[in-house]
Design an enzyme around this catalytic site. Sequence first.
Site, PDB file in Angstrom:
ATOM      1  N   PRO A 131       0.853  -1.196   0.000  1.00  0.00           N
ATOM      2  CA  PRO A 131       0.000   0.000   0.000  1.00  0.00           C
ATOM      3  C   PRO A 131       0.883   1.238   0.000  1.00  0.00           C
ATOM      4  O   PRO A 131       1.841   1.312   0.775  1.00  0.00           O
ATOM      5  CB  PRO A 131      -0.779  -0.114   1.318  1.00  0.00           C
ATOM      6  CG  PRO A 131      -0.019  -1.077   2.164  1.00  0.00           C
ATOM      7  CD  PRO A 131       0.832  -1.918   1.268  1.00  0.00           C
ATOM      8  N   CYS A 159       2.815   3.179   9.504  1.00  0.00           N
ATOM      9  CA  CYS A 159       3.088   4.489   8.919  1.00  0.00           C
ATOM     10  C   CYS A 159       3.830   5.377   9.913  1.00  0.00           C
ATOM     11  O   CYS A 159       3.367   5.590  11.036  1.00  0.00           O
ATOM     12  CB  CYS A 159       1.796   5.180   8.487  1.00  0.00           C
ATOM     13  SG  CYS A 159       2.158   6.788   7.771  1.00  0.00           S
ATOM     14  N   LYS A 200      -0.141  -4.590   8.969  1.00  0.00           N
ATOM     15  CA  LYS A 200       1.177  -4.274   8.413  1.00  0.00           C
ATOM     16  C   LYS A 200       1.894  -3.411   9.434  1.00  0.00           C
ATOM     17  O   LYS A 200       1.349  -2.399   9.880  1.00  0.00           O
ATOM     18  CB  LYS A 200       1.014  -3.536   7.086  1.00  0.00           C
ATOM     19  CG  LYS A 200       2.334  -3.140   6.434  1.00  0.00           C
ATOM     20  CD  LYS A 200       2.083  -2.701   4.996  1.00  0.00           C
ATOM     21  CE  LYS A 200       3.337  -2.201   4.319  1.00  0.00           C
ATOM     22  NZ  LYS A 200       3.716  -0.860   4.778  1.00  0.00           N
ATOM     23  N   ASN A 215       8.916  -7.226   4.038  1.00  0.00           N
ATOM     24  CA  ASN A 215       8.850  -5.971   3.290  1.00  0.00           C
ATOM     25  C   ASN A 215      10.100  -5.130   3.572  1.00  0.00           C
ATOM     26  O   ASN A 215      10.636  -5.158   4.657  1.00  0.00           O
ATOM     27  CB  ASN A 215       7.577  -5.215   3.720  1.00  0.00           C
ATOM     28  CG  ASN A 215       7.484  -3.818   3.136  1.00  0.00           C
ATOM     29  OD1 ASN A 215       7.306  -2.847   3.856  1.00  0.00           O
ATOM     30  ND2 ASN A 215       7.607  -3.693   1.840  1.00  0.00           N
ATOM     31  N   GLY A 216      10.505  -4.395   2.546  1.00  0.00           N
ATOM     32  CA  GLY A 216      11.593  -3.434   2.683  1.00  0.00           C
ATOM     33  C   GLY A 216      12.720  -3.681   1.703  1.00  0.00           C
ATOM     34  O   GLY A 216      13.427  -4.681   1.802  1.00  0.00           O
TER      35      GLY A 216
HETATM   36  C1  LIG Z   1       5.076   7.083  -1.250  1.00  0.00           C
HETATM   37  C2  LIG Z   1       4.847   6.042  -0.188  1.00  0.00           C
HETATM   38  C3  LIG Z   1       3.606   5.923   0.403  1.00  0.00           C
HETATM   39  C4  LIG Z   1       3.369   4.941   1.376  1.00  0.00           C
HETATM   40  N1  LIG Z   1       2.110   4.792   1.899  1.00  0.00           N
HETATM   41  C5  LIG Z   1       1.851   3.732   2.710  1.00  0.00           C
HETATM   42  C6  LIG Z   1       0.513   3.428   3.097  1.00  0.00           C
HETATM   43  O1  LIG Z   1      -0.465   4.086   2.692  1.00  0.00           O
HETATM   44  N2  LIG Z   1       0.331   2.354   3.936  1.00  0.00           N
HETATM   45  C7  LIG Z   1       1.384   1.588   4.382  1.00  0.00           C
HETATM   46  O2  LIG Z   1       1.164   0.616   5.129  1.00  0.00           O
HETATM   47  N3  LIG Z   1       2.638   1.857   4.021  1.00  0.00           N
HETATM   48  C8  LIG Z   1       2.890   2.881   3.183  1.00  0.00           C
HETATM   49  N4  LIG Z   1       4.162   3.080   2.731  1.00  0.00           N
HETATM   50  C9  LIG Z   1       5.219   2.130   3.120  1.00  0.00           C
HETATM   51  C10 LIG Z   1       5.310   0.998   2.084  1.00  0.00           C
HETATM   52  O3  LIG Z   1       4.117   0.241   2.048  1.00  0.00           O
HETATM   53  C11 LIG Z   1       6.485   0.062   2.410  1.00  0.00           C
HETATM   54  O4  LIG Z   1       6.293  -0.508   3.683  1.00  0.00           O
HETATM   55  C12 LIG Z   1       7.823   0.800   2.408  1.00  0.00           C
HETATM   56  O5  LIG Z   1       7.945   1.663   1.296  1.00  0.00           O
HETATM   57  C13 LIG Z   1       8.990  -0.206   2.373  1.00  0.00           C
HETATM   58  O6  LIG Z   1       8.879  -1.059   1.271  1.00  0.00           O
HETATM   59  P1  LIG Z   1       9.747  -0.800  -0.082  1.00  0.00           P
HETATM   60  O7  LIG Z   1      11.209  -0.723   0.330  1.00  0.00           O
HETATM   61  O8  LIG Z   1       9.457  -1.992  -0.940  1.00  0.00           O
HETATM   62  O9  LIG Z   1       9.308   0.492  -0.650  1.00  0.00           O
HETATM   63  C14 LIG Z   1       4.419   4.071   1.783  1.00  0.00           C
HETATM   64  C15 LIG Z   1       5.685   4.215   1.191  1.00  0.00           C
HETATM   65  C16 LIG Z   1       5.897   5.155   0.208  1.00  0.00           C
HETATM   66  C17 LIG Z   1       7.258   5.249  -0.437  1.00  0.00           C
END
Ligand SMILES: Cc1cc2nc3c(=O)[nH]c(=O)nc-3n(C[C@H](O)[C@H](O)[C@H](O)COP(=O)(O)O)c2cc1C
Length: 335
Positions: free
Chosen positions: A21, A106, A145, A206-207
Amino acid sequence: MPPTSLHIRDVLVTPNLVLAPMEGVTDLPFRRMIRGIGGCGLTWTEFVPASQLAAENRRALAMLATDPDERPFGIQVYGREPAILADAARMAQDHGADIVDLNMGCPSKKVCAHSGGSSLMREPLLAARILRAMRAAITIPLTVKMRSGWDAGSRNAPELSELCVSEGVEAITVHWRTRADLYGGERRLDTIAEVVDRVRVPVLANGDVVDAPSALDTLRQTGAAGLVIGRGAVRDPWVFRTIEAALHGQPAPVVTQARRVALLHEFLDALRARFPSDHAVLGRFKKISKYFTEGLDDDGALRTSILRGQSLAEVEAHVLGWRDRNPVCAPHAHG
Ligand SMILES: Cc1cc2nc3c(=O)[nH]c(=O)nc-3n(C[C@H](O)[C@H](O)[C@H](O)COP(=O)(O)O)c2cc1C
């Protein structure tokens, strides 16, 4: 062999690669683009504020939109009031969600200030009350999450995950970062591995999963049932297909830069068709372009010109200008 699919109760997620998300990103046009390319087994809305949903706010309701073939599809909500989150979960179910997720990760001040998002990791009793209320309100699977903890001194995802499962949570996504890490920090996957050891429901890691090596390494180090991919999918919407191929020992798809930029242009059209205000389209398009342009020839110039663009016509001209300057393009490198 790494796993290639998983079940969240009776919901089959195959492949076990999930779009994270992302606020301002994972709207319907973006999810359609990802589904159209393939390789993604589950898509999530951006987080939806439960209080606005419960109040039937028009913008919040619009965030629940899905397509009949977007299956399985999950809605993520955030907030802090158990009764309001229960209402929001019920509405998500009524709008056709296959799964409802509670955001406990978040880090934003706006969300944490109201005890939502990752601040729930410091208030396990409130988190438990919220989950109990949500669980009682819906029949579909409920998931959470979270981050690995609040900060280095409090990596409490394992204990909190046990608590969540005892309240009826049926899958857990864990981001290796703590809240204090924000988007930095030193990559360590041991807390996710500990969650996997502690709970019997599927754990999704995740990450920083951005390509096949990082995907395979994350699965190997954590023992997770699947992966949740955020920024890597914005940078490269083919990343799911690339990882899916790697899970089956097959070569990655080859995507030319010209195809990537054509997709970016198609995406701008899709945003225009979906959102009535140019301001909303421009904001969303810039958010995507920041990552999407990475790795293209001349990427810095394209990115900067899009991010500085004042109007849709201007940003579109920059995209088309790149296309005209790069008629023959090298394939985009996939890891
Ligand atoms: C632009 C942006 C918006 C995000 N919005 C949400 C969100 O609405 N809900 C959520 O659980 N995490 C949110 N996240 C976190 C991501 O879901 C994820 O946990 C985080 O980016 C790490 O994963 P990644 O390294 O694959 O990006 C957001 C991340 C980004 C970059």
